[in-house]
Design an enzyme around this catalytic site. Sequence first.
Site, mmCIF file in Angstrom:
data_model
loop_
_atom_site.group_PDB
_atom_site.id
_atom_site.type_symbol
_atom_site.label_atom_id
_atom_site.label_comp_id
_atom_site.label_asym_id
_atom_site.label_seq_id
_atom_site.Cartn_x
_atom_site.Cartn_y
_atom_site.Cartn_z
ATOM 1 N N SER A 264 6.342 -3.374 -1.104
ATOM 2 C CA SER A 264 6.048 -3.185 0.317
ATOM 3 C C SER A 264 6.082 -4.482 1.109
ATOM 4 O O SER A 264 5.734 -5.548 0.595
ATOM 5 C CB SER A 264 4.656 -2.553 0.482
ATOM 6 O OG SER A 264 4.594 -1.296 -0.157
ATOM 7 N N HIS A 358 -1.618 2.484 1.981
ATOM 8 C CA HIS A 358 -1.534 2.721 0.533
ATOM 9 C C HIS A 358 -2.918 2.761 -0.124
ATOM 10 O O HIS A 358 -3.132 3.521 -1.078
ATOM 11 C CB HIS A 358 -0.651 1.668 -0.122
ATOM 12 C CG HIS A 358 0.806 1.840 0.176
ATOM 13 N ND1 HIS A 358 1.539 2.914 -0.277
ATOM 14 C CD2 HIS A 358 1.665 1.089 0.921
ATOM 15 C CE1 HIS A 358 2.788 2.815 0.150
ATOM 16 N NE2 HIS A 358 2.892 1.720 0.878
#
Length: 428
Positions: A264, A358
């Site tokens: 990410s 997340h």
Amino acid sequence: MEELLSRSVPPLPPYGTKEKAPPPAELRSAEFMRYYRGLAAGPPRAELLALLARDFGVDHGKVAELSAKVLQAREQQRELGALLQAEDRLRYYLKPRYRGLFQQLGRLEGGLRFLVELRGDLVEGLASKAVDGPHVKEMSGVLKNMLSEWFSTGFLNLERVTWQSPCEVLQKIREPLIVLHVALTSDISSSIQAIVKEIQPLETEDADKITTAIFYSISLTQQGLQGVELGTYLIKRVVKELQVGVQGAHKKELPQIKTFSTLSPIPGFTKWLVGLLSSQTKELEKNELFTESERHELSQITGDCTTETLKKLLNNNEWVRSEKLVSVLHLPLMRLCAWYLYGEKHRGYALNPVANFHLQNGSVLWRINWMADTSPRGISAACGMMVNYRYFLEDTASNSAAYLGTKAIKASEQVLSLVSQFQQNSKL
């Protein structure tokens, strides 16, 4: 325009007669949709949206009246049934009138797509100040929540696209709502360049090497879905699909996929770091974000040791051109990034939006990767760093509950070690 809205927005039926209300006015809703699409983008649409938000929202006079009745019922200690009825009336009239129009539009063929487009105009108008004010912001939020309810896991259609996908599948998804890119690898990836470089059709002889699914890009394709939580649903659906594939029809193909992780971006890190440097002393010799040896090495390379010099390097990406600077900045930037992801908070939760997303899903802040994205955008946004969030499927529910309930972040030893080093060198 006012006449059109008056015809299109259904009147709020008297309380207690919701089931007896007339059927939805499909024709008038379709008329509104045609009229809106016939308007030019910009001021004409902005004017209509502002009028709809202002004149067809909540009846504040009625809300004030019913709020007083609720308080009166509580003060007079009336029986519970009377109090509950008063509260129910209040909830009913707290709904804006335009919500009824949105519900009618959602039932029409192509109506959901139209509402996504309409909210896209709202989001763009608010960003550009073409439309503004609390009424418009409230309407955007109401529509966002309605779209969140409609685009649930059961509603979304998931299509897997691979190098072997037939043309008819590709044609069906020319206009997807959200795209999640997944790389099947032999380990947890630490570089986006490596993933992109190695993307290729999966050959039979490579199948045995695949143990890991890496989610490396997720993006909405419709501006009107900004803020609508689709990513959570999609990741969970994809994981389930991969599990089904592993356990079901594709068991012989990829039986060993057991690791699920992201690679990410870390948007906002460089901006945060530059702001942090601005708040520190001008001389790095007195700045506790760096160790004494790091400050010495920096001064040997840059000629001086000031925060302004470092800020200029970070702002124009010049430092990546020097192997010596890359080497010297490696550890301090890793420490700072770990603290940014783990320690910097907004209302108790992770400040970084990707981290917050997340962690809410129950992932573990797993690994920070140095020089993971060496593109100009990657260097500008996060000094080239990226992060893995790892999903341990048996722990996601408990991790999510801990984060949402107590704001506890589950992190790996690598991240916690970097955080500890940062705390030792800083008095923040």
